[in-house]
Scaffold this motif. Sequence first.
Motif, PDB file in Angstrom:
ATOM      1  N   VAL A  19       0.860  -1.172   0.000  1.00 23.16           N
ATOM      2  CA  VAL A  19       0.000   0.000   0.000  1.00 23.16           C
ATOM      3  C   VAL A  19       0.901   1.228   0.000  1.00 23.16           C
ATOM      4  N   SER A  20       0.540   2.241  -0.771  1.00 24.66           N
ATOM      5  CA  SER A  20       1.348   3.452  -0.896  1.00 24.66           C
ATOM      6  C   SER A  20       0.562   4.672  -0.444  1.00 24.66           C
ATOM      7  N   SER A  21       1.291   5.662   0.069  1.00 26.47           N
ATOM      8  CA  SER A  21       0.680   6.933   0.455  1.00 26.47           C
ATOM      9  C   SER A  21       1.325   8.064  -0.342  1.00 26.47           C
ATOM     10  N   PHE A  22       0.526   9.085  -0.622  1.00 23.83           N
ATOM     11  CA  PHE A  22       0.976  10.236  -1.398  1.00 23.83           C
ATOM     12  C   PHE A  22       0.496  11.517  -0.720  1.00 23.83           C
ATOM     13  N   ARG A  23       1.293  12.568  -0.830  1.00 22.17           N
ATOM     14  CA  ARG A  23       0.835  13.899  -0.437  1.00 22.17           C
ATOM     15  C   ARG A  23       0.214  14.556  -1.653  1.00 22.17           C
ATOM     16  N   VAL A  24      -0.942  15.201  -1.473  1.00 21.62           N
ATOM     17  CA  VAL A  24      -1.601  15.905  -2.558  1.00 21.62           C
ATOM     18  C   VAL A  24      -1.137  17.353  -2.541  1.00 21.62           C
ATOM     19  N   ASN A  25      -0.427  17.767  -3.584  1.00 23.82           N
ATOM     20  CA  ASN A  25       0.090  19.128  -3.660  1.00 23.82           C
ATOM     21  C   ASN A  25      -1.000  20.123  -4.037  1.00 23.82           C
ATOM     22  N   GLY A  26      -0.664  21.405  -3.942  1.00 24.20           N
ATOM     23  CA  GLY A  26      -1.632  22.453  -4.244  1.00 24.20           C
ATOM     24  C   GLY A  26      -2.146  22.412  -5.660  1.00 24.20           C
ATOM     25  N   ASP A  27      -1.326  21.912  -6.596  1.00 24.02           N
ATOM     26  CA  ASP A  27      -1.770  21.813  -7.988  1.00 24.02           C
ATOM     27  C   ASP A  27      -2.375  20.443  -8.290  1.00 24.02           C
ATOM     28  N   TYR A  28      -2.636  19.658  -7.233  1.00 27.03           N
ATOM     29  CA  TYR A  28      -3.247  18.326  -7.308  1.00 27.03           C
ATOM     30  C   TYR A  28      -2.314  17.254  -7.871  1.00 27.03           C
ATOM     31  N   SER A  29      -1.044  17.576  -8.025  1.00 31.23           N
ATOM     32  CA  SER A  29      -0.078  16.531  -8.341  1.00 31.23           C
ATOM     33  C   SER A  29       0.194  15.739  -7.069  1.00 31.23           C
ATOM     34  N   LEU A  30       0.783  14.546  -7.222  1.00 28.16           N
ATOM     35  CA  LEU A  30       1.011  13.666  -6.080  1.00 28.16           C
ATOM     36  C   LEU A  30       2.493  13.508  -5.797  1.00 28.16           C
ATOM     37  N   ALA A  31       2.850  13.542  -4.523  1.00 31.89           N
ATOM     38  CA  ALA A  31       4.226  13.319  -4.095  1.00 31.89           C
ATOM     39  C   ALA A  31       4.278  12.042  -3.276  1.00 31.89           C
ATOM     40  N   PRO A  32       4.977  10.997  -3.755  1.00 28.03           N
ATOM     41  CA  PRO A  32       5.053   9.744  -3.000  1.00 28.03           C
ATOM     42  C   PRO A  32       5.647   9.964  -1.611  1.00 28.03           C
ATOM     43  N   GLN A  33       5.060   9.307  -0.599  1.00 24.48           N
ATOM     44  CA  GLN A  33       5.529   9.453   0.769  1.00 24.48           C
ATOM     45  C   GLN A  33       6.021   8.140   1.370  1.00 24.48           C
ATOM     46  N   ASP A  34       5.306   7.051   1.124  1.00 24.53           N
ATOM     47  CA  ASP A  34       5.670   5.801   1.780  1.00 24.53           C
ATOM     48  C   ASP A  34       5.009   4.624   1.050  1.00 24.53           C
ATOM     49  N   THR A  35       5.629   3.455   1.162  1.00 26.71           N
ATOM     50  CA  THR A  35       5.054   2.203   0.669  1.00 26.71           C
ATOM     51  C   THR A  35       5.367   1.111   1.680  1.00 26.71           C
ATOM     52  N   GLU A  36       4.347   0.347   2.069  1.00 29.16           N
ATOM     53  CA  GLU A  36       4.518  -0.699   3.077  1.00 29.16           C
ATOM     54  C   GLU A  36       3.877  -1.995   2.602  1.00 29.16           C
ATOM     55  N   SER A  37       4.406  -3.117   3.054  1.00 29.75           N
ATOM     56  CA  SER A  37       3.823  -4.424   2.759  1.00 29.75           C
ATOM     57  C   SER A  37       2.486  -4.578   3.474  1.00 29.75           C
ATOM     58  N   THR A  38       1.547  -5.266   2.806  1.00 28.28           N
ATOM     59  CA  THR A  38       0.260  -5.550   3.440  1.00 28.28           C
ATOM     60  C   THR A  38       0.227  -6.955   4.050  1.00 28.28           C
ATOM     61  N   LEU A  39       1.341  -7.664   3.993  1.00 26.05           N
ATOM     62  CA  LEU A  39       1.457  -9.006   4.577  1.00 26.05           C
ATOM     63  C   LEU A  39       0.364  -9.938   4.086  1.00 26.05           C
ATOM     64  N   GLY A  40       0.031  -9.811   2.817  1.00 29.13           N
ATOM     65  CA  GLY A  40      -0.977 -10.667   2.203  1.00 29.13           C
ATOM     66  C   GLY A  40      -0.852 -10.595   0.702  1.00 29.13           C
ATOM     67  N   VAL A  41      -1.794 -11.203  -0.002  1.00 29.83           N
ATOM     68  CA  VAL A  41      -1.776 -11.253  -1.459  1.00 29.83           C
ATOM     69  C   VAL A  41      -2.982 -10.489  -2.007  1.00 29.83           C
ATOM     70  N   GLY A  42      -2.733  -9.643  -2.993  1.00 32.15           N
ATOM     71  CA  GLY A  42      -3.828  -8.955  -3.666  1.00 32.15           C
ATOM     72  C   GLY A  42      -4.578  -7.956  -2.821  1.00 32.15           C
ATOM     73  N   PRO A  43      -3.909  -6.953  -2.227  1.00 29.51           N
ATOM     74  CA  PRO A  43      -4.664  -5.925  -1.497  1.00 29.51           C
ATOM     75  C   PRO A  43      -5.675  -5.270  -2.429  1.00 29.51           C
ATOM     76  N   ASN A  44      -6.887  -5.043  -1.912  1.00 29.85           N
ATOM     77  CA  ASN A  44      -7.947  -4.578  -2.808  1.00 29.85           C
ATOM     78  C   ASN A  44      -8.824  -3.462  -2.261  1.00 29.85           C
ATOM     79  N   SER A  45      -8.702  -3.110  -0.997  1.00 33.02           N
ATOM     80  CA  SER A  45      -9.567  -2.060  -0.461  1.00 33.02           C
ATOM     81  C   SER A  45      -8.884  -1.377   0.719  1.00 33.02           C
ATOM     82  N   ILE A  46      -9.205  -0.085   0.920  1.00 33.04           N
ATOM     83  CA  ILE A  46      -8.622   0.715   1.994  1.00 33.04           C
ATOM     84  C   ILE A  46      -9.741   1.453   2.723  1.00 33.04           C
TER      85      ILE A  46
END
Length: 200
Positions: A19-46
């Motif tokens: 699963v990845s997280s992004f910061r939403v900038n003022g112009d709506y572009s995305l800045a990657p912040q972090d990525t972590e394992s979900t300790l499973g297969v096929g993550p599908n919902s948050i």
Amino acid sequence: LATPDGQHLFAVNAGSGTVSSFRVNGDYSLAPQDTESTLGVGPNSIAYANGVIYVSNIDADGVFAGEPDQEGSLIGYRVNRRGGLQPIADSRRVLETRPSAIQFSPDGRFLIVASINAGSSALASGSTDELVVYAVDEDGNLSAAPVAAATSTLPGNAEGRNLPSAPGSETVQRGRGPYLLVPDAPAFPPAGSPPTPPAL
């Protein structure tokens, strides 16, 4: 999934089990912040509430044998101000069904898991729970086991529907609510194979 303030966005990466997280900038572009394992297969919902996210995986152990594997999992993370993800200790829960969508209750006190049967004639777990609900404590940890469960499709039903198939759910605030609305998707007959399309 975006946070209510629109400052952060989260996305599952089904191919890599992360699963990845992004910061939403003022112009709506995305800045990657972090990525972590979900300790499973096929993550599908948050699901997000009060600085915590939970992610569902369609499979818990990566072993697919026989009929479609029906045991997924959940895992939680705390979100810091920068959008970093800190796994919550002991937050992983193995499910008896295959999750299709998860969401928090409006007050963040419960996590609701909707599940869908992926076409098998019976679930290896024997579960008929289309919906399960976990309690969430102040630290974002889930109860050890569901505190409530329900199904609208029982085995051997007169309509000939498949086992529980809930593609998702939505909470609606009305009167004494909130209420949970759940569609029922009889995508497969009881034998576990797709229905035959009508002749043209």
